[in-house]
Design an enzyme around this catalytic site. Structure first.
Site, PDB file in Angstrom:
ATOM      1  N   GLU A 102      45.370  30.748  45.333  1.00 12.37           N
ATOM      2  CA  GLU A 102      46.558  30.304  46.088  1.00 12.37           C
ATOM      3  C   GLU A 102      47.271  31.444  46.802  1.00 12.37           C
ATOM      4  O   GLU A 102      47.844  31.261  47.874  1.00 12.37           O
ATOM      5  CB  GLU A 102      47.535  29.589  45.154  1.00 12.37           C
ATOM      6  CG  GLU A 102      47.076  28.212  44.685  1.00 12.37           C
ATOM      7  CD  GLU A 102      46.070  28.242  43.544  1.00 12.37           C
ATOM      8  OE1 GLU A 102      45.612  29.339  43.144  1.00 12.37           O
ATOM      9  OE2 GLU A 102      45.726  27.151  43.056  1.00 12.37           O
ATOM     10  N   ALA A 121      42.674  21.688  45.478  1.00 10.09           N
ATOM     11  CA  ALA A 121      43.269  20.683  46.371  1.00 10.09           C
ATOM     12  C   ALA A 121      42.303  20.381  47.515  1.00 10.09           C
ATOM     13  O   ALA A 121      41.543  21.243  47.933  1.00 10.09           O
ATOM     14  CB  ALA A 121      44.576  21.217  46.929  1.00 10.09           C
ATOM     15  N   GLY A 175      43.545  24.272  41.870  1.00  6.19           N
ATOM     16  CA  GLY A 175      43.916  23.090  41.107  1.00  6.19           C
ATOM     17  C   GLY A 175      42.807  22.639  40.167  1.00  6.19           C
ATOM     18  O   GLY A 175      43.079  22.046  39.109  1.00  6.19           O
ATOM     19  N   GLU A 181      43.324  24.655  37.188  1.00  6.02           N
ATOM     20  CA  GLU A 181      44.559  24.229  36.508  1.00  6.02           C
ATOM     21  C   GLU A 181      44.333  22.947  35.712  1.00  6.02           C
ATOM     22  O   GLU A 181      44.850  22.791  34.611  1.00  6.02           O
ATOM     23  CB  GLU A 181      45.689  24.071  37.531  1.00  6.02           C
ATOM     24  CG  GLU A 181      46.109  25.435  38.100  1.00  6.02           C
ATOM     25  CD  GLU A 181      47.210  25.344  39.123  1.00  6.02           C
ATOM     26  OE1 GLU A 181      46.951  24.755  40.185  1.00  6.02           O
ATOM     27  OE2 GLU A 181      48.317  25.855  38.875  1.00  6.02           O
TER      28      GLU A 181
END
Ligand code: NAD
Length: 714
Positions: free
Chosen positions: A143, A79, A120, A123
């Site tokens: 995270e 992110a 992210g 991911e």
């Protein structure tokens, strides 16, 4: 290939939006290259550009496969933190949308991972049909460090790729792992040595030629016979080491869902757990701490682009406790250090201590023998100031005495080359008076290291009246290079950290007078999350340090009320760990603080003499009085402009004083309690017949913010 920044054909659109992923087609393979420096964060523009790229590739009959790669030295850092708490963070296309697009694509999508692939970013890669990586690439799901869990499928897809145990280890620790470690797992279809983009293209061409079916991790069924047993074991061990932090256990729940539930149900569980964590005070605190550390390096009014002075070699004056640790810090970072002492004996002793410290690290497996030799070779001991004529930075760590320090700075002014930065490690003296004896006060700055200097992360950078902007920026930048977290402080007695701790300790002593025991106060604050309660901390630092300061206060500020209970202890020579006796007793060679009936008797006698009848004090009162004492002094420091921002104070306490990270620092904690409630509690404490009502006068800033319903951290 399209240029680094591709602009839309519509001029109006182009003005409003920079596309931060490149698109080009090579030999029937569409390359979507994330290009959002510094870490290819998946911000709104990047996400939108990836989505556009995928649609474009799907619509182009000539494209047979799609590669997602990263520009520069990263695949993606996840992110884009610059968008946190802004509407852009959740604007479509979200990361979830991108992931669905990628997974549903009927042309194969390959993640080509070179460099870091985090959060992210990983991911997104896990949703691709294939993944190739450079063996040196590193992957992580960090995270948990922000009190969260990977919320875009990471907890569901990673265990399907590498198995439950390694996946859980990564998710619970947030640690970075080299791609090479996952060779032969479903995480990577190929590790590519050599030219990476060319290798990724070869891979894409090969799978097109072979017409290989697309693979989706969501279709993998986890079949590990001991899954339940392992998850229970993980719950027990993680639960024991993550007190105060809810996220690690929730990470296990999410991975358990990957085992027990169909993929989409698991995703839903992950989402629910993520949203739950997002609202926890612990995650808010951890996110605050993360941003506070970044903010601390920015100095209002000084441009980030201010040129820095080159620092390639340094000198340390004094080879005592601090000088030795400071010299090690620079040597550890590969910088040559000249160490100046007054006498050969002191020099030899200082160097022997440094060597012993390094050897202890080698014994514990934290340092290899080669690095020890390199670090020692970087140190040049000398008795002559002439030997430091060419260094770029001098840090003075001699006795805490104004005359001694002024004498040294006169000497430095005489020998140091023009432009050299002259720093003092003073903890209490007026830096402006030290600078004033030189002809170059603009080059003088304070560098307040914490003990042990080679271990403690915090560095208070003290800005004198005349310290030049570029000197300040240079030292802040240098701090990063030597692994320190730097916070700017103005000149005052104690700077940010120690000025606040004095008030905290004053309250701790009043609590003893009123009926608490050292172990009760320490226990309350340790259960609150402090690494060490005030009495154990004083025993470690040396009770004589505080005694010395108090004796000065009795003369300089006779109006301030101090408990004299600690003086009694010091009069008996109970200086703490170093003398084996302090607020506790210590057995030879051990650091366990053992309650000592002699201290109980000393406290009881003191109360009797002063006519104090002890009362039972609730744990809440202990915590609030000590922590709010920090908060009020912190507010005072903000009022005086000593601290630049409340979050800087939080960083000081998180990195230098063992304040629990999951509470975000004293100022953030006060914000989360509500400043109105803090002030109310202070009024209550002021009414305590034993206490000093003046102690609890809210600092003007605190009173103002509380009245306006505002917070320190905005
Ligand atoms: N000890 C701590 O926890 C701590 C923490 C932060 C800051 N400080 C500050 O760091 C400084 C050093 O503290 P310390 O605990 O290392 O003291 P220390 O007594 O252990 O060491 C001081 C050293 O400086 C040497 N010295 C004195 N005058 C000198 C001169 N003119 N030229 C060269 N060497 C000289 C002494 O021989 C001695 O070895 C002080 O200003 C202190 O306030 C100490």
């Amino acid at each position: 290939m399209v240029g680094i920044v591709e602009r839309s054909r519509s001029a109006r659109y182009a003005r409003s939006r920079i596309i931060s992923a490149r698109y080009d087609v090579r030999d029937g393979v569409a390359f979507i290259t994330l290009d959002n420096p510094p870490v290819n964060g998946l911000g709104y523009d990047t996400r939108a550009a990836v989505a556009t790229g995928i649609d474009r590739a799907l619509a182009d009959a000539a494209v047979r496969a799609i590669v997602i790669a990263g520009a520069g030295r990263m695949f993606s850092g996840g992110a884009d933190i610059r968008e946190f708490n802004t509407p852009k963070a959740n604007a479509e296309p979200t990361l979830h949308t991108l992931i669905r697009m990628v997974e549903a694509s009927d042309k194969p999508v390959i993640a080509a991972i070179d460099g870091g692939c985090m959060g992210g970013g990983l991911e997104l890669a896990l949703a691709c049909h294939f993944r190739v990586a450079a063996p040196t690439a590193t992957i992580a799901l960090p995270e948990v460090k922000l009190g969260l869990l990977p919320g875009a499928g990471g907890t569901q897809r990673l265990p399907r790729a590498i198995g439950i145990e390694p996946a859980l280890n990564m998710i619970v620790s947030g640690a970075s792992v080299p791609a090479a470690k996952f060779k032969g797992t479903a995480l990577f279809d190929e590790l590519i040595d050599g030219d990476f983009p060319a290798g990724a293209l070869d891979f894409a061409r090969k799978l097109v030629a072979e017409n290989r079916p697309r693979k989706r991790l969501r279709d993998v069924v986890i079949n590990e016979p001991n899954a339940e047993g392992f998850l229970q074991f993980a719950r027990n061990t993680v639960g024991a080491v993550s007190k105060g932090y809810p996220a690690p256990l929730k990470c296990i729940d999410a991975v358990a869902a990957a085992v027990a539930k169909p993929f989409d149900d698991g995703l839903r569980t992950e989402r629910e757990l993520f949203l739950l964590l997002l609202q926890t005070p612990e995650s808010r605190a951890l996110r605050h701490a993360f941003f506070a550390e970044r903010a601390a390096s920015r100095i209002p009014g000084i441009a980030v682009s201010t040129p820095v002075r080159p620092i390639e070699c340094v000198a340390v004056i004094g080879a005592g406790t601090m000088g030795g640790g400071i010299a090690m810090t620079f040597a550890n970072a590969g910088l040559p250090v000249t160490i100046v002492e007054m006498k050969q004996e002191a020099l030899d002793k200082g160097l022997a201590t440094i060597r012993r410290n390094y050897e202890a690290s080698v014994k514990r497996g934290r340092l290899d023998a080669k690095t020890l030799d390199r670090n020692i070779a970087l140190l040049s001991p000398t008795l002559s100031y002439a030997d430091i004529a060419n260094v770029d930075l001098v840090i003075e760590a001699a006795f805490e005495d104004m005359e001694v320090k002024q004498g040294i700075f006169r000497e430095l002014d005489r020998v140091a080359k023009p432009g050299a930065i002259l720093a003092s490690n003073t903890s209490t003296l007026d830096l402006n008076r030290i600078a004033a004896v030189t002809r170059r006060p603009q080059d003088v700055v304070g560098t307040h290291f914490f003990s042990p200097a080679n271990v403690m992360k915090l560095l208070e950078v003290v800005r004198g009246e005349k310290t030049a902007d570029d000197v300040l920026v240079t030292v802040m930048r240098l701090a990063k290079r030597i692994g320190k977290t730097a916070v700017v402080s103005g000149v005052c007695d104690g700077f940010i950290g120690n000025r606040m701790i004095e008030q905290y300790l004053r309250q701790a002593m009043f609590l003893l007078e009123e009926g608490a025991s050292p172990a009760q106060v320490d226990g309350a604050l340790e259960r609150f999350g402090m690494a060490m309660g005030p009495f154990r901390m004083s025993d470690l630092a040396g009770n004589d340090v505080g005694w010395f300061i108090r004796k000065r206060r009795y003369v300089e500020k006779p109006e301030l009320v101090y408990s004299r209970i600690a003086d009694r202890l010091c009069e008996l020579g109970r200086f703490g760990q170093k003398t084996g006796l302090g607020w506790y007793r210590y057995e030879a060679g051990r650091r366990d603080a053992l309650p000592d009936p002699a201290v109980d008797a000393l406290i009881a006698d003191y109360r009797k003499e002063h006519g104090f009848s002890p009362r039972k004090i609730a744990e809440d009162e202990i915590v609030q009085r000590c922590i709010y004492a920090l908060v009020n002094e912190g507010a005072q420091l903000l009022d005086e402009g000593i601290a630049l921002r409340a979050s800087d104070i939080d960083v000081v306490y998180l990195t230098g004083y063992g304040f629990p990270r999951y509470r975000g620092g004293p100022m953030f904690y006060a914000d989360s309690e509500g400043l109105y409630n803090v002030v109310r509690a202070m009024h209550r404490f002021a009414a305590n017949p034993h206490g000093d009502p003046r102690f609890w006068t809210p600092a003007p800033l605190l009173a103002k913010l509380a009245a306006e319903g505002k917070t320190f951290n905005g």
